[in-house]
Write a protein that holds these residues in place. Structure first.
Motif, PDB file in Angstrom:
ATOM      1  N   PHE A  55      19.122  47.763 -45.338  1.00 15.30           N
ATOM      2  CA  PHE A  55      20.262  46.850 -45.359  1.00 15.30           C
ATOM      3  C   PHE A  55      20.270  46.067 -46.658  1.00 15.30           C
ATOM      4  O   PHE A  55      19.219  45.698 -47.176  1.00 15.30           O
ATOM      5  CB  PHE A  55      20.147  45.803 -44.229  1.00 15.30           C
ATOM      6  CG  PHE A  55      20.641  46.229 -42.905  1.00 15.30           C
ATOM      7  CD1 PHE A  55      21.985  46.223 -42.610  1.00 15.30           C
ATOM      8  CD2 PHE A  55      19.758  46.607 -41.915  1.00 15.30           C
ATOM      9  CE1 PHE A  55      22.445  46.592 -41.353  1.00 15.30           C
ATOM     10  CE2 PHE A  55      20.202  46.981 -40.653  1.00 15.30           C
ATOM     11  CZ  PHE A  55      21.553  46.969 -40.375  1.00 15.30           C
ATOM     12  N   LYS A  56      21.443  45.789 -47.160  1.00 11.72           N
ATOM     13  CA  LYS A  56      21.597  44.766 -48.189  1.00 11.72           C
ATOM     14  C   LYS A  56      21.423  43.416 -47.493  1.00 11.72           C
ATOM     15  O   LYS A  56      21.633  43.291 -46.278  1.00 11.72           O
ATOM     16  CB  LYS A  56      22.973  44.841 -48.853  1.00 11.72           C
ATOM     17  CG  LYS A  56      23.201  46.093 -49.649  1.00 11.72           C
ATOM     18  CD  LYS A  56      22.418  46.022 -50.933  1.00 11.72           C
ATOM     19  CE  LYS A  56      22.763  47.199 -51.822  1.00 11.72           C
ATOM     20  NZ  LYS A  56      21.927  47.224 -53.004  1.00 11.72           N
ATOM     21  N   LEU A  57      21.059  42.401 -48.234  1.00 13.46           N
ATOM     22  CA  LEU A  57      20.731  41.099 -47.657  1.00 13.46           C
ATOM     23  C   LEU A  57      21.860  40.548 -46.795  1.00 13.46           C
ATOM     24  O   LEU A  57      21.652  40.207 -45.630  1.00 13.46           O
ATOM     25  CB  LEU A  57      20.376  40.105 -48.762  1.00 13.46           C
ATOM     26  CG  LEU A  57      20.043  38.695 -48.294  1.00 13.46           C
ATOM     27  CD1 LEU A  57      18.726  38.681 -47.536  1.00 13.46           C
ATOM     28  CD2 LEU A  57      19.994  37.752 -49.463  1.00 13.46           C
ATOM     29  N   LEU A  58      23.054  40.463 -47.333  1.00 23.38           N
ATOM     30  CA  LEU A  58      24.157  39.872 -46.579  1.00 23.38           C
ATOM     31  C   LEU A  58      24.614  40.759 -45.423  1.00 23.38           C
ATOM     32  O   LEU A  58      25.051  40.248 -44.382  1.00 23.38           O
ATOM     33  CB  LEU A  58      25.328  39.554 -47.507  1.00 23.38           C
ATOM     34  CG  LEU A  58      25.029  38.453 -48.533  1.00 23.38           C
ATOM     35  CD1 LEU A  58      26.236  38.239 -49.437  1.00 23.38           C
ATOM     36  CD2 LEU A  58      24.637  37.158 -47.850  1.00 23.38           C
ATOM     37  N   ASP A  59      24.496  42.072 -45.580  1.00 25.11           N
ATOM     38  CA  ASP A  59      24.832  42.973 -44.473  1.00 25.11           C
ATOM     39  C   ASP A  59      23.866  42.782 -43.312  1.00 25.11           C
ATOM     40  O   ASP A  59      24.281  42.764 -42.149  1.00 25.11           O
ATOM     41  CB  ASP A  59      24.808  44.431 -44.939  1.00 25.11           C
ATOM     42  CG  ASP A  59      25.894  44.732 -45.950  1.00 25.11           C
ATOM     43  OD1 ASP A  59      26.921  44.015 -45.961  1.00 25.11           O
ATOM     44  OD2 ASP A  59      25.710  45.686 -46.738  1.00 25.11           O
ATOM     45  N   LEU A  60      22.596  42.621 -43.644  1.00 25.14           N
ATOM     46  CA  LEU A  60      21.604  42.370 -42.592  1.00 25.14           C
ATOM     47  C   LEU A  60      21.869  41.040 -41.909  1.00 25.14           C
ATOM     48  O   LEU A  60      21.792  40.934 -40.682  1.00 25.14           O
ATOM     49  CB  LEU A  60      20.188  42.407 -43.172  1.00 25.14           C
ATOM     50  CG  LEU A  60      19.048  42.120 -42.199  1.00 25.14           C
ATOM     51  CD1 LEU A  60      19.034  43.120 -41.041  1.00 25.14           C
ATOM     52  CD2 LEU A  60      17.713  42.140 -42.924  1.00 25.14           C
ATOM     53  N   TYR A  61      22.219  40.037 -42.689  1.00 28.30           N
ATOM     54  CA  TYR A  61      22.517  38.724 -42.110  1.00 28.30           C
ATOM     55  C   TYR A  61      23.698  38.806 -41.145  1.00 28.30           C
ATOM     56  O   TYR A  61      23.653  38.244 -40.052  1.00 28.30           O
ATOM     57  CB  TYR A  61      22.793  37.708 -43.218  1.00 28.30           C
ATOM     58  CG  TYR A  61      23.140  36.331 -42.717  1.00 28.30           C
ATOM     59  CD1 TYR A  61      22.256  35.619 -41.910  1.00 28.30           C
ATOM     60  CD2 TYR A  61      24.344  35.731 -43.050  1.00 28.30           C
ATOM     61  CE1 TYR A  61      22.576  34.356 -41.447  1.00 28.30           C
ATOM     62  CE2 TYR A  61      24.672  34.471 -42.606  1.00 28.30           C
ATOM     63  CZ  TYR A  61      23.782  33.782 -41.801  1.00 28.30           C
ATOM     64  OH  TYR A  61      24.097  32.540 -41.345  1.00 28.30           O
ATOM     65  N   GLN A  62      24.751  39.515 -41.541  1.00 31.59           N
ATOM     66  CA  GLN A  62      25.912  39.667 -40.659  1.00 31.59           C
ATOM     67  C   GLN A  62      25.547  40.422 -39.381  1.00 31.59           C
ATOM     68  O   GLN A  62      26.010  40.083 -38.294  1.00 31.59           O
ATOM     69  CB  GLN A  62      27.052  40.384 -41.397  1.00 31.59           C
ATOM     70  CG  GLN A  62      27.665  39.560 -42.500  1.00 31.59           C
ATOM     71  CD  GLN A  62      28.277  38.277 -41.986  1.00 31.59           C
ATOM     72  OE1 GLN A  62      28.848  38.228 -40.906  1.00 31.59           O
ATOM     73  NE2 GLN A  62      28.136  37.211 -42.760  1.00 31.59           N
ATOM     74  N   GLU A  63      24.721  41.441 -39.513  1.00 34.69           N
ATOM     75  CA  GLU A  63      24.278  42.211 -38.346  1.00 34.69           C
ATOM     76  C   GLU A  63      23.472  41.342 -37.379  1.00 34.69           C
ATOM     77  O   GLU A  63      23.673  41.380 -36.168  1.00 34.69           O
ATOM     78  CB  GLU A  63      23.438  43.408 -38.806  1.00 34.69           C
ATOM     79  CG  GLU A  63      22.817  44.218 -37.702  1.00 34.69           C
ATOM     80  CD  GLU A  63      23.823  45.016 -36.889  1.00 34.69           C
ATOM     81  OE1 GLU A  63      23.514  45.328 -35.726  1.00 34.69           O
ATOM     82  OE2 GLU A  63      24.909  45.331 -37.415  1.00 34.69           O
TER      83      GLU A  63
END
Length: 91
Positions: free
Chosen positions: A46-54
């Motif tokens: 995951f990219k950082l912000l994608d992981l955060y959204q998930e």
């Protein structure tokens, strides 16, 4: 003060951050880190912000708590950042 005493005092300062006794357990880094691990298990990178959204879809948490969870997971060799800047589980 002996070196062993100093190391023990440092550990005592770290433990309340992971499992504090003055807040609800669901607000701890230990508990929230489990949601980060669960998201990383579904998709390996995951990219950082994608992981955060998930993670936020499963458990609402602030970005600072999320970063603390990632720091903790990195320190215990559960998560790492690869050469492409993606976060992934350690193998």
């Amino acid at each position: 003060m002996r070196l062993l005493d100093v190391k023990f005092l440092k550990i005592l300062k770290i433990i309340p951050m992971l499992l504090p006794d003055n807040i609800h357990p669901e607000n701890s880094i230990y508990y929230n880190g489990a949601f980060v691990i669960d998201s990383l298990k579904k998709n390996q990178k995951f990219k950082l912000l994608d992981l955060y959204q998930e993670v936020k879809t499963k458990k609402p948490m602030s970005f600072s708590v999320f970063i603390l969870c990632l720091d903790w997971l990195y320190l215990i060799d559960v998560a790492k950042i690869n050469n492409f800047g993606e976060i992934e589980l350690c193998s």
